[in-house]
Design an enzyme around this catalytic site. Structure first.
Site, PDB file in Angstrom:
ATOM      1  N   LEU A  38     -17.569 -10.056  17.099  1.00 35.77           N
ATOM      2  CA  LEU A  38     -17.149  -8.660  17.315  1.00 35.77           C
ATOM      3  C   LEU A  38     -15.692  -8.437  16.945  1.00 35.77           C
ATOM      4  O   LEU A  38     -15.292  -7.323  16.605  1.00 35.77           O
ATOM      5  CB  LEU A  38     -17.345  -8.282  18.796  1.00 35.77           C
TER       6      LEU A  38
ATOM      7  N   ASP B 258       0.782  -6.305  26.423  1.00 35.55           N
ATOM      8  CA  ASP B 258       0.214  -6.362  25.078  1.00 35.55           C
ATOM      9  C   ASP B 258      -0.716  -5.183  24.841  1.00 35.55           C
ATOM     10  O   ASP B 258      -1.798  -5.344  24.260  1.00 35.55           O
ATOM     11  CB  ASP B 258      -0.531  -7.686  24.871  1.00 35.55           C
TER      12      ASP B 258
END
Length: 447
Positions: free
Chosen positions: A158, A277
């Site tokens: 993915l 992040d």
């Protein structure tokens, strides 16, 4: 607070009653100076003359002895009352403090009640064991992971990250999940794995990815998540479709969901969590395009960071200037990254674009002069959504983005303020408060 006031009220009345009791006793013992209803019988002159001063002296001695006994009784009763009051106070203090929740670094909050219930999902797993981690994370057998990913078949990938890939997998009872495989030969990968599992095991929120389990095999570590059918925001915006599935209202919904997830981390986790992040590839979209924050490997608990022992990490284009230059990391660092994501949604451009083999330009540097110019702003909006929104709403979103990417963190808003500014721009049907007569399901074809 209400319980404390009630207990203080009870203590006050008990104190009055306890102190009032000796006074009532004294009043009942000491003779009253009231006039008798019967007329006094006067002694004859002969009696007084024959025994002067004898009866008066006896009565005085009796009254003096009686008064001393009464005073001693009052003093003893008062002392006993004070002791009882002190003991009662200590007992109430203990009860109040014993009822306070232990906030020893628990990432809990009332919003967790809105999170997904894991029990029905985890009950579908065979070979699930509980480990002694916070949050009690299920361990998934490697054989089941290998079988579910078809031996890590390439067509099941993915996405890819710094330390490995994310695979689509079908576990027992056809439960489809996403499995991140981390190659933990290096120390940083192992640390990120442990950090993410520990944090996500304690977090439950509709806009944060759900952790379903984890596993290990040799140097590999596995994290099992709920599957997000529409992939990442990065893929939707910058992949083959180039954002064609994302209308203006849908983009505002994604921004709102992301802000809600960050607000939960910053203001409702104790202690607060800094994602560190945040980027479009770490914002995942489910079947309804609801956004969820993912990838908590670099996240830290606010207050625990030390400039000397934390590796400078993040993604170019999203890292706040103060963190990049001085290592200063706060919740405002996440706000900066959110501002970059907002610009991506607005402009359809990548956070950093290559101008030449040796030169790059950030979306912030390129867009800032035009975002504040109302005559230029409509021309730089993503073609997919151009002219599909109320111009007033466009200027509002641009203003929010400009504030979020300010170089000085003190000029950036709190994520709660960003959230409140976005809610009126999102239709009620998508989680906001905007009422629209007609919602465009598909944006016009880009020219």
């Amino acid at each position: 607070m209400t319980m404390k006031l009630l207990l203080m009220f009870i203590m006050f009345h008990m104190f009055i009653l306890i102190l009032h009791k000796p006074i009532l006793i004294l009043a009942s013992v000491v003779p009253s100076p009231q006039v008798s209803p019967f007329p006094p019988i006067l002694p004859s002159m002969t009696m007084i003359a024959s025994s002067p001063g004898i009866h008066v002296g006896v009565e005085d001695e009796k009254m003096d002895s009686h008064n001393k006994k009464v005073k001693a009784f009052v003093v003893a009763s008062t002392a006993l009352s004070a002791i009882i009051l002190c003991l009662l106070s200590f007992w109430i203090y203990y009860i109040i403090n014993a009822s306070k929740p232990n906030r020893k670094k628990n990432l809990q909050n009332s919003d967790s009640e809105k999170g997904l219930g894991f029990a029905p999902i985890l009950s579908k797993f065979n070979s699930v064991k509980k480990v002694g981690k916070k949050g009690c994370v299920p361990i998934i057998d490697y054989e089941q992971i290998e079988k579910g990913t078809e031996n890590f078949k390439e067509s099941n990938i993915l996405g890819e990250g710094g330390f490995g890939c994310v695979y689509k997998a079908s576990l027992d009872d056809n439960l489809v999940v996403a499995i991140k495989r981390l190659n933990c030969e290096c120390q940083y990968a192992e640390r990120e794995y442990e950090n993410e599992v520990e944090l996500l095991s304690e977090i439950q929120h509709p806009n944060v990815i759900s952790l379903l389990g984890c596993g290990t095999h040799e140097d590999s570590r596995f994290i099992i998540y709920e599957l997000m059918q529409n992939g990442s925001l990065e893929t939707q915006l910058h992949g083959p479709s180039h954002g064609s599935a994302l209308t203006w209202h849908m983009r505002m919904k994604i921004a709102l969901d992301t802000a809600r997830g960050l607000k939960y981390l910053h203001e409702h986790c104790y202690p607060a969590v800094i994602h560190r992040d945040l980027k479009s590839s770490n914002i995942l979209l489910d079947a309804n395009f609801s956004a969820k924050l993912s990838d908590f490997g670099l996240a830290i608990i606010d207050g625990s960071q030390n400039k000397n022992n934390i590796k400078l990490s993040g993604t170019l284009g999203y890292v706040a200037p103060e963190y990049l230059l001085d290592g200063k990391l706060t919740d405002k660092s996440d706000v900066y990254a959110f501002g970059v994501v907002l610009l991506e949604l607005l402009l359809g451009r990548k956070p950093v674009e290559k101008l030449s083999s040796s030169q790059c330009q950030s979306i912030v540097t390129w867009a800032m002069p035009q975002l504040t110019d109302r005559s230029k702003l409509p021309n730089i909006v993503d073609n997919v959504i151009k002219n599909t929104m109320d111009p007033k709403h466009l200027f509002q979103v641009a203003a929010v983005a400009v504030l979020c990417v300010q170089p000085e963190p003190c000029y950036r808003p709190l994520i709660a303020d960003v959230l409140h500014s976005l809610i009126p721009l999102v239709p009620v049907e998508l989680g906001g408060t905007l009422r629209v007569s007609h919602m465009t399901q598909q944006p016009p074809n880009s020219s």
